[in-house]
Scaffold this motif. Sequence first.
Motif: not given
Lengths: 246, 109
Positions: A81-95
């Motif tokens: 549940m916490f791993y995603g916290l490091s990638f919210i920005e990075r994944f958000s533009k990936m479609g």
Amino acid sequence: MKKAIKAAFPHTIPILLGYLSIGIPFGLLLENAGYNALWAFFMSLVIFSGSMQYLAVGMMATGLGLVEVAMMSFLVNVRYMFYGLSFIERFSKMGWKKYYMIFALTDETYSLLCSVKAPKGVDEDKFILCIAALNHSYWIVGSIIGALAGSLITFNSAGMDFAMTALFLVIFLDQWRDYPTHIPALLGIAATLLALFIFGGENLALPAMLFILILLFIGRTPIQKRLVFQPLQDEKETIQMEQEVS
Amino acid sequence: MSISPGYAFLMVVVMSVVIMGQRATPFFLFTKGTPKAIDYIGQALPPAVMAMLIIYCLKNVSLTSFPFGLPEFLSIAFVGIVHLWKHNNLISILGGTILYMFLIQVVFS
């Protein structure tokens, strides 16, 4: 895409070793519990979690209520549940790729994504997608091999899973070198050792994760002050240019 | 197999849905920009998690019975030294793994 696979593959070799060495015994155990390779394929495809799938073998051998299954799954994997916290920005533009990246965020993929960068000329999104998908494929293939032929393998692979420990260690060392502060790394050690002494090894992950979050929040002010990464080269130049103009 | 294939299938689906939900939680919670505190956690978390995962991997090593954690200690020292010297992930990881396999299968077997 071919270029991205080629660039991603070398980074995933440690995971290949690690996933084969824990995927094969999983497939073998599952086969012994009465489930064939098709089950191994299906489980590795849709669950993609080593600790969960090992636990699942026992649960599927004896049967267990669905609510209990859900609770066990939740408790074993709270750290996800916490791993995603490091990638919210990075994944958000990936479609569409974003949904697969989120699904495939295992310990190992998380670790690699924390430490790798796409080489020049390779699309960053495709690169990290390939890392996740390669890791996923190793896990699936490992569990199928185990279910089909696990009992035929005579090669003594004992200790091959050390590749995973070594991978985490290497990333830890790189981050130690690259991070402007060592406090989060030290807090991680302290929190996990504390959880180990209080709760023992079997139930380590959940309390360790909670202790880490609590300590990171307690230390937020001093850590955040030091957690300023060196500006990237072009940013530095922009700053210099601005100064020259003024 | 003492339970029906249909029920086993349901069990797998339940596990899959729970885990997918966990991995997706941060993305559900912070759809409209992330609060500063979460940005901070996201940045500070990776080194702490690496420390946790290393210790997690070593949690079953016994220091009080043979071989007293020696294979792990030697292999980790090897990985650390080679990595600081060569800065090459593959050499450090493969070398350390081969050393570890040799130590537990041959030297300390």
